[in-house]
Design an enzyme around this catalytic site. Sequence first.
Site, PDB file in Angstrom:
ATOM      1  N   LYS A  11     -48.370   3.043 -24.002  1.00 27.23           N
ATOM      2  CA  LYS A  11     -48.533   4.441 -24.330  1.00 27.23           C
ATOM      3  C   LYS A  11     -47.966   5.386 -23.098  1.00 27.23           C
ATOM      4  O   LYS A  11     -47.705   5.099 -22.040  1.00 27.23           O
ATOM      5  CB  LYS A  11     -49.967   4.864 -24.972  1.00 27.23           C
ATOM      6  CG  LYS A  11     -50.304   4.175 -26.447  1.00 27.23           C
ATOM      7  CD  LYS A  11     -51.554   4.408 -26.749  1.00 27.23           C
ATOM      8  CE  LYS A  11     -51.982   3.704 -27.981  1.00 27.23           C
ATOM      9  NZ  LYS A  11     -53.220   4.292 -28.289  1.00 27.23           N
ATOM     10  N   TYR A  51     -48.861   6.881 -37.314  1.00 26.83           N
ATOM     11  CA  TYR A  51     -50.589   7.218 -37.597  1.00 26.83           C
ATOM     12  C   TYR A  51     -51.030   7.663 -38.875  1.00 26.83           C
ATOM     13  O   TYR A  51     -52.088   8.067 -38.774  1.00 26.83           O
ATOM     14  CB  TYR A  51     -50.951   7.867 -36.155  1.00 26.83           C
ATOM     15  CG  TYR A  51     -50.900   6.694 -34.716  1.00 26.83           C
ATOM     16  CD1 TYR A  51     -52.029   5.875 -34.926  1.00 26.83           C
ATOM     17  CD2 TYR A  51     -50.063   7.428 -33.919  1.00 26.83           C
ATOM     18  CE1 TYR A  51     -51.859   5.038 -33.761  1.00 26.83           C
ATOM     19  CE2 TYR A  51     -50.162   6.730 -32.764  1.00 26.83           C
ATOM     20  CZ  TYR A  51     -50.837   5.317 -32.425  1.00 26.83           C
ATOM     21  OH  TYR A  51     -51.158   4.727 -31.317  1.00 26.83           O
ATOM     22  N   ARG A  87     -55.078  -8.279 -29.644  1.00 29.56           N
ATOM     23  CA  ARG A  87     -56.375  -7.489 -29.637  1.00 29.56           C
ATOM     24  C   ARG A  87     -57.441  -7.920 -28.695  1.00 29.56           C
ATOM     25  O   ARG A  87     -58.238  -7.066 -28.055  1.00 29.56           O
ATOM     26  CB  ARG A  87     -56.762  -7.531 -31.068  1.00 29.56           C
ATOM     27  CG  ARG A  87     -55.812  -6.715 -32.011  1.00 29.56           C
ATOM     28  CD  ARG A  87     -56.207  -6.668 -33.256  1.00 29.56           C
ATOM     29  NE  ARG A  87     -57.282  -5.684 -33.567  1.00 29.56           N
ATOM     30  CZ  ARG A  87     -56.993  -4.124 -33.757  1.00 29.56           C
ATOM     31  NH1 ARG A  87     -55.639  -3.792 -33.516  1.00 29.56           N
ATOM     32  NH2 ARG A  87     -58.009  -3.282 -33.930  1.00 29.56           N
ATOM     33  N   ASN A 114     -55.472   5.246 -24.106  1.00 30.46           N
ATOM     34  CA  ASN A 114     -55.917   4.037 -24.006  1.00 30.46           C
ATOM     35  C   ASN A 114     -55.005   3.095 -23.931  1.00 30.46           C
ATOM     36  O   ASN A 114     -55.005   1.683 -23.958  1.00 30.46           O
ATOM     37  CB  ASN A 114     -56.830   3.715 -25.109  1.00 30.46           C
ATOM     38  CG  ASN A 114     -56.295   3.409 -26.278  1.00 30.46           C
ATOM     39  OD1 ASN A 114     -55.328   3.784 -26.770  1.00 30.46           O
ATOM     40  ND2 ASN A 114     -56.954   2.942 -27.453  1.00 30.46           N
ATOM     41  N   HIS A 117     -51.258  -0.027 -27.663  1.00 34.46           N
ATOM     42  CA  HIS A 117     -51.573  -0.149 -29.201  1.00 34.46           C
ATOM     43  C   HIS A 117     -51.281  -1.597 -29.559  1.00 34.46           C
ATOM     44  O   HIS A 117     -50.267  -1.962 -28.972  1.00 34.46           O
ATOM     45  CB  HIS A 117     -50.883   0.988 -30.030  1.00 34.46           C
ATOM     46  CG  HIS A 117     -50.799   0.571 -31.626  1.00 34.46           C
ATOM     47  ND1 HIS A 117     -52.041   0.782 -32.419  1.00 34.46           N
ATOM     48  CD2 HIS A 117     -49.832  -0.531 -32.249  1.00 34.46           C
ATOM     49  CE1 HIS A 117     -51.694   0.243 -33.744  1.00 34.46           C
ATOM     50  NE2 HIS A 117     -50.359  -0.307 -33.769  1.00 34.46           N
ATOM     51  N   GLU A 128     -45.031  -2.311 -38.835  1.00 30.77           N
ATOM     52  CA  GLU A 128     -44.765  -1.635 -37.681  1.00 30.77           C
ATOM     53  C   GLU A 128     -43.602  -1.962 -36.978  1.00 30.77           C
ATOM     54  O   GLU A 128     -43.022  -1.163 -36.391  1.00 30.77           O
ATOM     55  CB  GLU A 128     -46.160  -1.524 -36.931  1.00 30.77           C
ATOM     56  CG  GLU A 128     -47.222  -1.048 -37.472  1.00 30.77           C
ATOM     57  CD  GLU A 128     -48.854  -1.035 -36.624  1.00 30.77           C
ATOM     58  OE1 GLU A 128     -49.526  -0.532 -37.206  1.00 30.77           O
ATOM     59  OE2 GLU A 128     -48.452  -2.054 -35.640  1.00 30.77           O
TER      60      GLU A 128
END
Length: 140
Positions: A11, A51, A87, A114, A117, A128
């Site tokens: 990000k 999103y 994850r 954060n 993603h 995605e």
Amino acid sequence: MATERTFSILKPDATKRNITGAVNAVIEKAALRIVGQRRIQMSRAQAETFYEIHKERPFFGELVTFMTSGPVVVQVLEGENAVARYREVMGATNPAQAAEGTIRKTFSESVGENTVHGSDSAENAKIEIAQFFEDGDIVG
Ligand code: CMP
């Protein structure tokens, strides 16, 4: 467990702080292979579509503004059980709750900014990946 692919975004807080290489080192150390990678400026339309599932959430506007505030690095990661593995490596969405050694615990400053993603399922990973990559841009 079969080899699978997941979608990742480094990000704007990662590109801004020049830590994309440091994050990639954590990814590669976790036996995830970066088989597709591009640095892009996400448009508002792209961020809103990506999103869309969060569009009723109170943080949606802030999220879209943040994701378009600077360059991002979109990636395809490949490995055994890649969706769950990534994850685990990212850690909890809120860095304050993320486990030691995870990307978010190590690098992130807030739940909004954060750092990374990662897809939440193999099905969403396919959707995605297709939003940001052509088949020929992924070389496994
Ligand atoms: P990500 O995995 O990219 O998916 C949705 C994003 O929304 C999430 O990471 C966070 O960056 C962001 N998000 C989730 N909760 C909040 C919150 N309470 N405030 C701001 N952003 C949030």
